[in-house]
Design a protein around this motif. Structure first.
Motif, PDB file in Angstrom:
ATOM      1  N   ARG A 279       0.804  -1.224   0.000  1.00 43.15           N
ATOM      2  CA  ARG A 279       0.000   0.000   0.000  1.00 43.15           C
ATOM      3  C   ARG A 279       0.841   1.280   0.000  1.00 43.15           C
ATOM      4  NH1 ARG A 279      -4.302   0.968   4.088  1.00 43.15           N
ATOM      5  NH2 ARG A 279      -4.821   2.625   2.608  1.00 43.15           N
ATOM      6  N   PRO A 280       1.936   1.379   0.756  1.00 39.92           N
ATOM      7  CA  PRO A 280       2.752   2.592   0.629  1.00 39.92           C
ATOM      8  C   PRO A 280       3.335   2.774  -0.771  1.00 39.92           C
ATOM      9  CG  PRO A 280       3.233   1.480   2.690  1.00 39.92           C
ATOM     10  CD  PRO A 280       2.382   0.540   1.895  1.00 39.92           C
ATOM     11  N   MET A 281       3.679   1.674  -1.440  1.00 39.94           N
ATOM     12  CA  MET A 281       4.170   1.769  -2.809  1.00 39.94           C
ATOM     13  C   MET A 281       3.086   2.310  -3.733  1.00 39.94           C
ATOM     14  SD  MET A 281       6.054  -1.957  -2.738  1.00 39.94           S
ATOM     15  CE  MET A 281       6.177  -2.068  -4.507  1.00 39.94           C
ATOM     16  N   VAL A 282       1.873   1.793  -3.582  1.00 36.54           N
ATOM     17  CA  VAL A 282       0.752   2.263  -4.389  1.00 36.54           C
ATOM     18  C   VAL A 282       0.451   3.730  -4.075  1.00 36.54           C
ATOM     19  CG1 VAL A 282      -1.715   1.942  -4.827  1.00 36.54           C
ATOM     20  CG2 VAL A 282      -0.220  -0.046  -4.610  1.00 36.54           C
ATOM     21  N   THR A 283       0.584   4.098  -2.821  1.00 35.78           N
ATOM     22  CA  THR A 283       0.332   5.481  -2.412  1.00 35.78           C
ATOM     23  C   THR A 283       1.342   6.434  -3.040  1.00 35.78           C
ATOM     24  OG1 THR A 283      -0.697   4.775  -0.340  1.00 35.78           O
ATOM     25  CG2 THR A 283       0.223   7.011  -0.397  1.00 35.78           C
ATOM     26  N   LEU A 284       2.608   6.069  -3.016  1.00 36.92           N
ATOM     27  CA  LEU A 284       3.621   6.901  -3.670  1.00 36.92           C
ATOM     28  C   LEU A 284       3.340   7.043  -5.162  1.00 36.92           C
ATOM     29  CD1 LEU A 284       6.914   5.714  -1.949  1.00 36.92           C
ATOM     30  CD2 LEU A 284       6.126   8.078  -2.098  1.00 36.92           C
ATOM     31  N   ARG A 285       2.967   5.937  -5.794  1.00 34.89           N
ATOM     32  CA  ARG A 285       2.680   5.976  -7.230  1.00 34.89           C
ATOM     33  C   ARG A 285       1.501   6.907  -7.515  1.00 34.89           C
ATOM     34  NH1 ARG A 285       1.271   0.564  -8.408  1.00 34.89           N
ATOM     35  NH2 ARG A 285       3.417   0.141  -7.806  1.00 34.89           N
ATOM     36  N   ALA A 286       0.474   6.845  -6.681  1.00 34.96           N
ATOM     37  CA  ALA A 286      -0.686   7.714  -6.880  1.00 34.96           C
ATOM     38  C   ALA A 286      -0.298   9.186  -6.729  1.00 34.96           C
ATOM     39  CB  ALA A 286      -1.784   7.346  -5.882  1.00 34.96           C
ATOM     40  N   LEU A 287       0.476   9.497  -5.703  1.00 35.85           N
ATOM     41  CA  LEU A 287       0.895  10.882  -5.487  1.00 35.85           C
ATOM     42  C   LEU A 287       1.737  11.401  -6.648  1.00 35.85           C
ATOM     43  CD1 LEU A 287       1.862  10.686  -1.705  1.00 35.85           C
ATOM     44  CD2 LEU A 287      -0.110  11.897  -2.658  1.00 35.85           C
ATOM     45  N   LEU A 288       2.660  10.583  -7.129  1.00 34.06           N
ATOM     46  CA  LEU A 288       3.514  11.012  -8.234  1.00 34.06           C
ATOM     47  C   LEU A 288       2.711  11.205  -9.514  1.00 34.06           C
ATOM     48  CD1 LEU A 288       6.637   8.767  -7.554  1.00 34.06           C
ATOM     49  CD2 LEU A 288       6.478  11.247  -7.266  1.00 34.06           C
ATOM     50  N   THR A 289       1.729  10.345  -9.731  1.00 31.87           N
ATOM     51  CA  THR A 289       0.881  10.493 -10.915  1.00 31.87           C
ATOM     52  C   THR A 289       0.057  11.769 -10.836  1.00 31.87           C
ATOM     53  OG1 THR A 289       0.748   8.100 -11.268  1.00 31.87           O
ATOM     54  CG2 THR A 289      -1.006   9.442 -12.223  1.00 31.87           C
ATOM     55  N   LEU A 290      -0.555  12.010  -9.694  1.00 36.42           N
ATOM     56  CA  LEU A 290      -1.366  13.216  -9.540  1.00 36.42           C
ATOM     57  C   LEU A 290      -0.514  14.476  -9.692  1.00 36.42           C
ATOM     58  CD1 LEU A 290      -3.629  12.051  -6.578  1.00 36.42           C
ATOM     59  CD2 LEU A 290      -4.328  12.394  -8.960  1.00 36.42           C
ATOM     60  N   ARG A 291       0.682  14.455  -9.127  1.00 41.05           N
ATOM     61  CA  ARG A 291       1.560  15.617  -9.271  1.00 41.05           C
ATOM     62  C   ARG A 291       1.986  15.809 -10.721  1.00 41.05           C
ATOM     63  NH1 ARG A 291       7.056  16.163  -5.807  1.00 41.05           N
ATOM     64  NH2 ARG A 291       7.760  14.561  -7.279  1.00 41.05           N
ATOM     65  N   ALA A 292       2.272  14.712 -11.421  1.00 43.88           N
ATOM     66  CA  ALA A 292       2.693  14.814 -12.819  1.00 43.88           C
ATOM     67  C   ALA A 292       1.625  15.473 -13.680  1.00 43.88           C
ATOM     68  CB  ALA A 292       3.029  13.425 -13.361  1.00 43.88           C
ATOM     69  N   TYR A 293       0.363  15.254 -13.334  1.00 37.07           N
ATOM     70  CA  TYR A 293      -0.737  15.835 -14.101  1.00 37.07           C
ATOM     71  C   TYR A 293      -1.221  17.165 -13.525  1.00 37.07           C
ATOM     72  CZ  TYR A 293      -1.234  11.818 -17.175  1.00 37.07           C
ATOM     73  OH  TYR A 293      -1.019  10.851 -18.136  1.00 37.07           O
ATOM     74  N   GLY A 294      -0.482  17.691 -12.561  1.00 38.03           N
ATOM     75  CA  GLY A 294      -0.800  19.014 -12.049  1.00 38.03           C
ATOM     76  C   GLY A 294      -1.949  19.068 -11.075  1.00 38.03           C
ATOM     77  N   ARG A 295      -2.333  17.927 -10.528  1.00 38.16           N
ATOM     78  CA  ARG A 295      -3.408  17.938  -9.545  1.00 38.16           C
ATOM     79  C   ARG A 295      -2.885  18.461  -8.206  1.00 38.16           C
ATOM     80  NH1 ARG A 295      -8.423  15.515 -10.412  1.00 38.16           N
ATOM     81  NH2 ARG A 295      -8.735  15.374 -12.675  1.00 38.16           N
ATOM     82  N   PRO A 296      -3.673  19.257  -7.494  1.00 42.93           N
ATOM     83  CA  PRO A 296      -3.217  19.792  -6.203  1.00 42.93           C
ATOM     84  C   PRO A 296      -3.090  18.688  -5.165  1.00 42.93           C
ATOM     85  CG  PRO A 296      -5.529  20.334  -6.569  1.00 42.93           C
ATOM     86  CD  PRO A 296      -5.025  19.744  -7.850  1.00 42.93           C
ATOM     87  N   LEU A 297      -2.018  18.750  -4.402  1.00 40.61           N
ATOM     88  CA  LEU A 297      -1.793  17.805  -3.315  1.00 40.61           C
ATOM     89  C   LEU A 297      -1.842  18.504  -1.961  1.00 40.61           C
ATOM     90  CD1 LEU A 297       1.121  15.665  -4.834  1.00 40.61           C
ATOM     91  CD2 LEU A 297      -1.300  15.060  -4.677  1.00 40.61           C
TER      92      LEU A 297
END
Length: 306
Positions: A288-306
């Protein structure tokens, strides 16, 4: 919590708490590197704990493969980590390529599993055989990341030829193999050829309904044979960043809908869920932490606010 996380209600702040509560040292260090200004050296130090004397990586770096022995999928994961921190070069990568050479199939490619895994716990859907075939699933991401980092090694010649042949002849496939194909194409040095192959692959993905284009219609879209219920792949799984060749497979509306769904998947504890079959408690906890990191990096790559 870290000073640059403005509020515990933000997706990033919630994810940070989840990482500190549950993640292995490697994922903690990766989170620090990507989101808290941490350095690359601590990530490399954490990754080194998984390295073996044969220059491969083991020790459940990929949580679904347990035991200490080196495996191609563990080593592919290690190369991805080195790529993420800008360290996919030098003598360490040369040693990894020597390991890849030693375990390659007669075609010069990588098997998904090396027989040394026999006797150790592994996901029940992963067969261990004495003479494993070449697998794009393992070979594609490795070849792609090495080319993207302009690594030169003799192992790459035949492995690259194998990937081209596998991708350009692909007819029957499944989402994880498509992801591996995209990882290869995104790093392949022949960009016109890669673009043409990606265009063909994108048509295949849509024609075979290997992507869930509307999350609200998930019940009407079957998962691939052998996958867990609900183990759908969405646009961001194939194109985790806008620069991927797979981004052209989807309209802006389709990608935005997928990203909205990804945002909504964050759970109350701050982490993102795994959607594949869980066969042991520890594998889900580590994944789950691996999936969480992947989700955060994807959202950031597409300019979604974190």
């Amino acid at each position: 919590m870290a000073e640059n996380v403005s509020s515990p209600s933000t997706p990033l702040a919630r994810a940070e708490r989840f990482v500190w509560l549950t993640a292995r040292v490697l994922e903690q260090r990766l989170f620090e590197y990507h989101f808290l200004g941490g350095g690359a050296d601590p990530v490399e130090t954490a990754l080194a704990a998984y390295r073996n004397d044969d220059d491969g990586f083991g020790h459940a770096l990929e949580p679904d493969l347990r035991g200490p022995v080196s495996q191609p999928l563990h080593t592919a994961h290690a190369l991805k980590v080195l790529d993420l921190i800008g360290r996919c070069d030098g003598r360490q990568v040369e040693r990894i390529c020597r390991y890849l050479t030693k375990i390659s199939t007669p075609e010069g490619a990588l098997p998904a599993l090396h027989p040394s895994l026999r006797g150790y716990p592994a996901a029940p859907w992963i067969p261990v055989v004495d003479d494993p075939p070449s697998a794009l699933l393992a070979t594609g991401p490795v070849v792609g990341v090495l080319h993207r980092n302009e690594v030169w090694h003799a192992w790459l010649f035949r492995a690259t030829d194998y990937c081209w042949a596998a991708v350009e002849s692909m007819e029957e496939t499944h989402p994880y193999e498509v992801e591996a194909a995209v990882a290869f194409l995104d790093g392949a040095p022949d960009r016109p050829r890669a673009a043409a192959a990606a265009q063909r692959l994108g048509r295949l993905v849509r024609d075979r309904r290997l992507v869930l284009l509307d999350p609200e219609q998930a019940a009407d879209v079957p998962v691939a044979p052998g996958y867990a219920p609900g183990e759908h792949h969405l646009a961001y799984d194939f194109a985790p960043a806008p620069g991927s060749l797979a981004r052209d497979w989807f309209t802006d509306e389709e990608m935005e809908r997928a990203l909205d769904h990804l945002v909504a998947l964050q759970e109350e504890d701050g982490g993102w869920p795994v959607n594949w079959r869980v066969w042991a408690p520890g594998t889900a906890l580590e994944s789950r932490p691996m999936v969480t990191l992947r989700a955060l990096l994807t959202l950031r790559a597409y300019g979604r606010p974190l």
